[in-house]
Design a protein around this motif. Structure first.
Motif, PDB file in Angstrom:
ATOM      1  N   ASP A 172      81.559 105.523 117.844  1.00  9.82           N
ATOM      2  CA  ASP A 172      80.522 104.563 117.743  1.00  9.82           C
ATOM      3  C   ASP A 172      79.332 105.209 117.611  1.00  9.82           C
ATOM      4  OD1 ASP A 172      82.093 102.380 118.501  1.00  9.82           O
ATOM      5  OD2 ASP A 172      81.574 102.429 120.535  1.00  9.82           O
ATOM      6  N   GLY A 173      79.240 106.397 117.067  1.00  9.66           N
ATOM      7  CA  GLY A 173      78.059 107.267 116.342  1.00  9.66           C
ATOM      8  C   GLY A 173      77.238 108.003 117.355  1.00  9.66           C
ATOM      9  N   VAL A 174      77.922 108.231 118.634  1.00  5.19           N
ATOM     10  CA  VAL A 174      77.122 109.110 119.643  1.00  5.19           C
ATOM     11  C   VAL A 174      77.706 110.360 119.293  1.00  5.19           C
ATOM     12  CG1 VAL A 174      76.856 109.617 121.887  1.00  5.19           C
ATOM     13  CG2 VAL A 174      77.232 107.266 121.105  1.00  5.19           C
ATOM     14  N   ARG A 189      93.918  79.119 127.363  1.00  7.20           N
ATOM     15  CA  ARG A 189      93.126  78.061 128.158  1.00  7.20           C
ATOM     16  C   ARG A 189      91.827  77.832 127.892  1.00  7.20           C
ATOM     17  NH1 ARG A 189      97.480  80.153 129.959  1.00  7.20           N
ATOM     18  NH2 ARG A 189      98.739  79.396 131.558  1.00  7.20           N
ATOM     19  N   GLY A 190      91.475  77.825 126.438  1.00  3.32           N
ATOM     20  CA  GLY A 190      90.312  77.464 125.806  1.00  3.32           C
ATOM     21  C   GLY A 190      89.172  78.736 125.748  1.00  3.32           C
ATOM     22  N   HIS A 191      89.481  79.856 125.993  1.00  2.00           N
ATOM     23  CA  HIS A 191      88.662  80.850 125.941  1.00  2.00           C
ATOM     24  C   HIS A 191      88.451  81.678 124.516  1.00  2.00           C
ATOM     25  CE1 HIS A 191      89.134  80.818 130.299  1.00  2.00           C
ATOM     26  NE2 HIS A 191      88.404  81.656 130.558  1.00  2.00           N
ATOM     27  N   LYS A 192      87.286  81.834 124.033  1.00  2.00           N
ATOM     28  CA  LYS A 192      87.434  82.391 122.757  1.00  2.00           C
ATOM     29  C   LYS A 192      87.318  83.963 122.830  1.00  2.00           C
ATOM     30  CE  LYS A 192      84.319  82.932 118.939  1.00  2.00           C
ATOM     31  NZ  LYS A 192      85.343  82.552 117.722  1.00  2.00           N
ATOM     32  N   ILE A 193      88.360  84.495 122.191  1.00  2.00           N
ATOM     33  CA  ILE A 193      88.305  85.942 122.213  1.00  2.00           C
ATOM     34  C   ILE A 193      87.241  86.693 121.494  1.00  2.00           C
ATOM     35  CG2 ILE A 193      90.042  87.980 121.578  1.00  2.00           C
ATOM     36  CD1 ILE A 193      92.204  86.190 121.778  1.00  2.00           C
ATOM     37  N   ILE A 194      86.336  87.594 122.269  1.00  2.00           N
ATOM     38  CA  ILE A 194      85.445  88.003 121.647  1.00  2.00           C
ATOM     39  C   ILE A 194      85.690  89.585 121.458  1.00  2.00           C
ATOM     40  CG2 ILE A 194      83.042  88.784 121.767  1.00  2.00           C
ATOM     41  CD1 ILE A 194      83.343  85.735 121.466  1.00  2.00           C
ATOM     42  N   PRO A 195      85.635  90.340 120.215  1.00  2.00           N
ATOM     43  CA  PRO A 195      86.014  91.605 120.344  1.00  2.00           C
ATOM     44  C   PRO A 195      84.897  92.588 121.040  1.00  2.00           C
ATOM     45  CG  PRO A 195      85.601  90.811 117.816  1.00  2.00           C
ATOM     46  CD  PRO A 195      84.989  89.770 119.116  1.00  2.00           C
ATOM     47  N   SER A 196      85.678  93.689 121.399  1.00  2.00           N
ATOM     48  CA  SER A 196      85.042  94.670 122.272  1.00  2.00           C
ATOM     49  C   SER A 196      83.577  94.922 121.437  1.00  2.00           C
ATOM     50  CB  SER A 196      85.729  95.830 122.484  1.00  2.00           C
ATOM     51  OG  SER A 196      85.004  96.804 123.062  1.00  2.00           O
ATOM     52  N   ALA A 197      82.535  95.147 122.438  1.00  2.60           N
ATOM     53  CA  ALA A 197      81.087  95.379 121.730  1.00  2.60           C
ATOM     54  C   ALA A 197      81.348  97.257 121.908  1.00  2.60           C
ATOM     55  CB  ALA A 197      80.145  94.989 122.676  1.00  2.60           C
ATOM     56  N   SER A 198      80.181  97.606 121.288  1.00  2.27           N
ATOM     57  CA  SER A 198      80.128  99.156 120.998  1.00  2.27           C
ATOM     58  C   SER A 198      79.756  99.808 122.316  1.00  2.27           C
ATOM     59  CB  SER A 198      78.957  99.399 120.037  1.00  2.27           C
ATOM     60  OG  SER A 198      78.677 101.009 120.243  1.00  2.27           O
ATOM     61  N   LEU A 199      80.238 101.071 122.394  1.00  2.00           N
ATOM     62  CA  LEU A 199      79.965 101.810 123.930  1.00  2.00           C
ATOM     63  C   LEU A 199      78.524 102.194 123.900  1.00  2.00           C
ATOM     64  CD1 LEU A 199      83.108 104.312 123.988  1.00  2.00           C
ATOM     65  CD2 LEU A 199      82.528 102.318 125.445  1.00  2.00           C
ATOM     66  N   ALA A 220      87.192 109.307 126.006  1.00  2.00           N
ATOM     67  CA  ALA A 220      85.832 109.151 126.129  1.00  2.00           C
ATOM     68  C   ALA A 220      85.163 109.679 124.847  1.00  2.00           C
ATOM     69  CB  ALA A 220      85.314 109.614 127.375  1.00  2.00           C
ATOM     70  N   ILE A 221      85.375 110.886 124.622  1.00  2.00           N
ATOM     71  CA  ILE A 221      84.857 111.547 123.545  1.00  2.00           C
ATOM     72  C   ILE A 221      85.010 110.956 122.297  1.00  2.00           C
ATOM     73  CG2 ILE A 221      84.599 113.708 122.477  1.00  2.00           C
ATOM     74  CD1 ILE A 221      85.516 114.855 125.042  1.00  2.00           C
ATOM     75  N   VAL A 222      86.337 110.646 121.844  1.00  4.18           N
ATOM     76  CA  VAL A 222      86.579 110.314 120.451  1.00  4.18           C
ATOM     77  C   VAL A 222      86.069 108.724 120.065  1.00  4.18           C
ATOM     78  CG1 VAL A 222      88.601 109.208 119.349  1.00  4.18           C
ATOM     79  CG2 VAL A 222      88.918 111.562 120.287  1.00  4.18           C
ATOM     80  N   TYR A 223      86.117 107.935 121.427  1.00  7.03           N
ATOM     81  CA  TYR A 223      85.484 106.508 121.189  1.00  7.03           C
ATOM     82  C   TYR A 223      84.009 106.661 121.102  1.00  7.03           C
ATOM     83  CZ  TYR A 223      90.152 104.782 121.814  1.00  7.03           C
ATOM     84  OH  TYR A 223      91.598 104.711 121.457  1.00  7.03           O
ATOM     85  N   LEU A 224      83.511 107.597 121.708  1.00  9.66           N
ATOM     86  CA  LEU A 224      81.792 107.633 121.713  1.00  9.66           C
ATOM     87  C   LEU A 224      81.389 108.333 120.422  1.00  9.66           C
ATOM     88  CD1 LEU A 224      81.223 109.296 125.285  1.00  9.66           C
ATOM     89  CD2 LEU A 224      80.038 106.813 124.125  1.00  9.66           C
ATOM     90  N   ASP A 283      88.317 101.402 114.061  1.00 12.48           N
ATOM     91  CA  ASP A 283      87.410 102.186 113.198  1.00 12.48           C
ATOM     92  C   ASP A 283      87.836 103.650 113.538  1.00 12.48           C
ATOM     93  OD1 ASP A 283      86.075 100.174 111.960  1.00 12.48           O
ATOM     94  OD2 ASP A 283      84.396 100.044 113.330  1.00 12.48           O
ATOM     95  N   VAL A 284      88.528 103.963 114.367  1.00 12.99           N
ATOM     96  CA  VAL A 284      88.699 105.504 114.817  1.00 12.99           C
ATOM     97  C   VAL A 284      89.354 106.108 113.709  1.00 12.99           C
ATOM     98  CG1 VAL A 284      89.889 106.800 116.402  1.00 12.99           C
ATOM     99  CG2 VAL A 284      88.487 104.987 117.194  1.00 12.99           C
ATOM    100  N   LYS A 285      90.511 105.603 113.205  1.00 19.51           N
ATOM    101  CA  LYS A 285      91.424 106.055 112.092  1.00 19.51           C
ATOM    102  C   LYS A 285      90.355 106.485 111.105  1.00 19.51           C
ATOM    103  CE  LYS A 285      95.693 105.230 113.905  1.00 19.51           C
ATOM    104  NZ  LYS A 285      97.134 104.467 113.729  1.00 19.51           N
ATOM    105  N   ILE A 286      89.725 105.259 110.688  1.00 22.37           N
ATOM    106  CA  ILE A 286      88.568 105.328 109.406  1.00 22.37           C
ATOM    107  C   ILE A 286      87.750 106.645 109.558  1.00 22.37           C
ATOM    108  CG2 ILE A 286      87.071 104.126 108.214  1.00 22.37           C
ATOM    109  CD1 ILE A 286      88.321 101.646 108.931  1.00 22.37           C
ATOM    110  N   LYS A 287      87.221 106.769 110.844  1.00 25.59           N
ATOM    111  CA  LYS A 287      86.520 107.805 110.971  1.00 25.59           C
ATOM    112  C   LYS A 287      86.952 109.168 111.651  1.00 25.59           C
ATOM    113  CE  LYS A 287      83.009 104.218 112.340  1.00 25.59           C
ATOM    114  NZ  LYS A 287      82.304 103.713 113.526  1.00 25.59           N
TER     115      LYS A 287
END
Length: 785
Positions: free
Chosen positions: A383-385, A116-126, A376-380, A442-446
């Motif tokens: 993202d470098g926290v 319906r015309g929306h651009k899919i934007i990737p999730s931003a960082s936490l 929460a812990i893994v994704y933070l 990126d989780v599996k890479i990191k």
């Protein structure tokens, strides 16, 4: 975290240029700290997939060496522009999990709005690019500057699956069916494109047609004065009046602050118990309803006097909770028992040698805490926290310690096969990583770095946990005894709570929870006083650009983003758009005063990505090219998107708003910054090549006289490794590797295999790229879209 420093060396970064040899001595790295930790690897099994499928479709047989289209869906293909709605007949013909898995729900939502015309934007960082919040707490946060009118829109409408963190309700995790610290918010956004009618109709179509929810089970809330939304829901969508509830400002009116953009909202609720009828219905009753979709109609600007005026551009901001929709479609009693979280809980149950299904409610609560917090812990950490005692790091540390205590109280101590030196968090975190493919690639890479951080933090906490728990038990017993003698309510002193925090590493929230279990309160005022008196924590300084006038009006409301021409030229003619002294707008500034200058265009690079802002001068000339004013620029910062704030001092004359200036960058200093910018990428390339692909940049400083490169790695580098890195980088420099600037979309850069920190808000179209031994490196611009 490690940090490496390189001396100044003249090698260019921007434009079609070549790397040249360092003129003097080779790069020398400082010797590594000790002790050194041993390396390890971890296996990724497919067992959780079988368990997940068995949970919802017991008849499905899962092969151990392949991914099936089931709970994962077919992610190799995307839907065409015309999305086929899900009908009852279609659902009968396909495996249940291919339609209702969390991954499938996410994909179907994005495809629905993309068609319906929306651009899919990737999730931003936490970690948000917003100084007003600590973490990304809502799907709309990355678009906040657009909604506030600070930057222009780049697309008319967008859709996202945004990773979010909220810890204000952490004590409710596991106690209710829906509270989480980590969750995904699916959203569709309109930036002045469509409004109420389309947002309402599409949300209904998505819910009842695409996801197949029974219309008779859906209830609607609208703002009490929003007759337009009420009429659309009733007359155009067809929702009966008795299932539309008008609610007040606290529930159904969204505001960005005391003033600014705001508007009514409308919510969709799912009814688990329609048999209870229509009398005395409370949509806030969690035992019957769950609100899964919120539509915000951003149509007003709230003024200082409290009055509302219509916005020139009306916006749509929505959020659909993925975990909540998964609970509804998968027909489970709470969000924790969906395929998004249950495999994590199942692993924790296995380590505790117990059955979740047979456990009592208190045990289930602890298992839910483990399942929720580890996400929460893994994704933070991804993202470098990293765990620490301040800011975002404290959020991670607090969550880790809550999980460790919950796990140990369940009998999990890491004493099982294949665990890491007694730590149990890594074993459970592996399940989070297996579930991460379509959430954060990126989780599996990191993974090695994440697991190492978890192991270190857990073992460090366990060392003091038992001693602290023994002391706390004694403190609580004393508090109860004293209260009984004095006839007062039992209370743990703030001094004791701070001792546990400062000496034994107990977060005060953890002390409060344990005390509450014993019927004891904690003197938080006393704790805060002890913290204020004894705190000796270092805090990072933040260079905040103040752009708000004293009367509350922002000068940037009438200033467009700055045009940056600094890649093409180091000087440019520009017009002074605004002047500020001490954060307040002024018309002119005289000699000797510090000033912040906003120009319509600039060759000055603003501090970004670790590289400091350019230095230089602004020159004002009068008749017959007579110089009338000189401004020395010592720093350039970005604010509210791409508005460049030039900080300097008036050295001669008077500078006025509207005057034309010649903006000139100090070319020698820029060249030095370019050299060190290139060197950071060479260093990252060498680390990945020689040490490990999981290494990622965690920060950097690109200055005129030096560089600092921070990276996450669980082990100290050996002397031999440092020598190998030095030799490799100097070899690249000596070979004069070719460097060129190439403009390309972010998507094309990824597909070409470019290596960069793609979790950052990189530009959609520009970046300098170069090859080193066949590897494409991409250095992005700073725009979000």
């Amino acid at each position: 975290m490690a940090a490496l420093k390189l001396p100044h060396s003249p090698s260019p970064i921007h434009g079609r240029q070549y790397l040249v040899p360092f003129p003097a001595s080779p790069i020398i790295f400082p010797k590594p700290p000790s002790p050194r930790l041993s390396n390890y690897s971890f296996p990724i099994s497919h067992g959780f997939l079988a368990r997940t499928l068995a949970l919802f479709s017991p008849g499905i047989l899962v092969c151990s060496n392949s991914y099936l289209r089931g709970a994962w869906g077919n992610q190799s293909k995307t839907k065409s522009a015309s999305v086929q709605p899900v009908t009852a007949e279609l659902m009968e013909d396909q495996p249940k999990d291919s339609l209702v898995s969390g991954d499938s729900i996410r994909r179907r939502f994005l495809d629905f709005y993309a068609s319906r015309g929306h651009k899919i934007i990737p999730s931003a960082s936490l970690v948000p690019d917003d100084p007003t919040v600590l973490l990304t707490i809502a799907g709309m946060l990355p678009f906040k500057p657009i909604f506030l009118g600070k930057i222009p829109r780049q697309v008319p409408c967008a859709t996202t699956a945004q990773r979010c963190i909220r810890t204000n309700d952490v004590e409710n995790v596991g106690r209710t069916a829906r509270h989480h610290t980590f969750f995904e918010m699916l959203g569709n956004f309109s930036f002045g494109d469509y409004f109420k009618k389309e947002a309402i109709q599409w949300s209904w179509e998505l819910s009842t047609v695409e996801f197949g929810l029974p219309p008779e089970r859906l209830w609607i809330s609208v703002y009490e004065d929003d007759d337009e939304a009420f009429e659309i829901w009733h007359k155009e969508v067809g929702v009966p009046v008795e299932r539309i509830k008008r609610m007040g400002e606290d529930d159904n009116f969204w505001m960005s602050g005391a003033t600014g953009p705001c508007g009514p909202c409308s919510e969709i609720y799912y009814d688990f118990h329609p048999e209870r009828g229509y009398a005395d219905v409370d949509l806030g009753d969690d035992t019957r309803f769950i609100e899964f979709y919120n539509l915000v109609f951003m149509e007003y600007n709230k003024k200082d006097d409290g009055t509302l005026e219509p916005l020139k551009q009306k916006n749509i901001d929505t959020g659909l909770g993925l975990e909540r929709m998964a609970r509804i479609l998968q027909k489970v009693p709470n969000n924790y028992e969906t395929d998004l979280i249950y495999p994590i809980i199942e692993k924790a149950s296995e380590l505790a040698n117990m059955s979740y299904a047979l456990a009592d409610e208190q045990t289930k609560l602890k298992l839910k805490v483990v399942g929720d917090h580890l996400r929460a812990i893994v994704y933070l950490i991804s993202d470098g926290v990293l765990p620490s005692n301040i800011g975002r790091g404290y959020v991670v540390r607090r969550l880790i310690r809550r999980v460790v205590r919950a796990g140990r109280s369940l009998g999990i101590k890491g004493e099982v096969q294949d665990n890491l030196e007694g730590a149990f968090l890594p074993a459970i975190a592996e399940i989070v990583m297996e579930l991460s493919t379509h959430i954060d690639s990126d989780v599996k890479i990191k993974a090695p770095r994440i697991l190492e951080e978890l192991k270190k933090e857990e073992l460090h906490f366990v060392q003091t946990l038992e001693r602290g728990e023994i002391l706390l038990e004694k403190m609580l017993a004393d508090a109860l005894s004293n209260a009984q003698k004095s006839g007062t309510m039992p209370c743990l002193s703030g001094k004791d709570a701070f001792l546990l925090y400062d000496t034994f590493g107990f977060p005060v929230e953890l002390t409060t929870e344990i005390a509450e279990e014993h019927g004891v309160t904690v003197d938080m005022n006393g704790f805060d006083q002890e913290m204020e008196n004894q705190r000796r924590l270092s805090r990072a300084a933040h260079n905040v650009v103040k752009i708000e006038a004293e009367d509350g009006a922002s000068p940037t409301e009438y200033i467009n983003e700055t045009e940056f021409v600094g890649y093409e030229s180091l000087s440019a003619q520009a017009v002074v758009e605004s002047l500020m002294v001490n954060g307040s707008p002024v018309i002119q500034v005289s000699e000797g005063n510090d000033v912040e200058v906003l120009l319509n265009r600039t060759p000055f690079y603003a501090e970004s990505g670790g590289q400091i802002g350019d230095h230089g001068f602004l020159y004002v000339t009068g008749g017959e090219n007579q110089q009338t004013a000189v401004v020395e620029i010592k720093d350039v910062q970005k604010s509210l998107g791409d508005i460049f704030v030039h900080k300097g001092t008036i050295r001669e004359g008077v500078l006025e708003v509207g005057r034309e200036v010649e903006a000139a960058v100090d070319a020698k200093l820029r060249q030095r910054a370019k050299v060190h910018h290139t060197a950071t990428h060479l260093l990252q390339a060498a680390l990945k090549k020689l040490i490990g692909q999981e290494i990622s940049q965690a920060g950097s400083l690109v200055a005129f006289d030096r560089l600092r490169f921070d990276f996450n790695y669980g082990h100290a580098l050996t002397d031999t490794q440092l020598e190998d890195i030095e030799r490799l980088i100097n070899g690249w420099v000596g070979a004069a590797a070719f460097l060129e600037t190439k403009v390309m979309p972010l998507k094309d850069a990824k597909e070409a295999g470019a290596i960069a920190m793609f979790g950052e808000k990189y530009g959609k179209s520009c970046g300098s790229s170069w090859h080193i031994n066949g590897t494409l490196w991409w250095d992005p611009c700073q725009k979000y879209f």
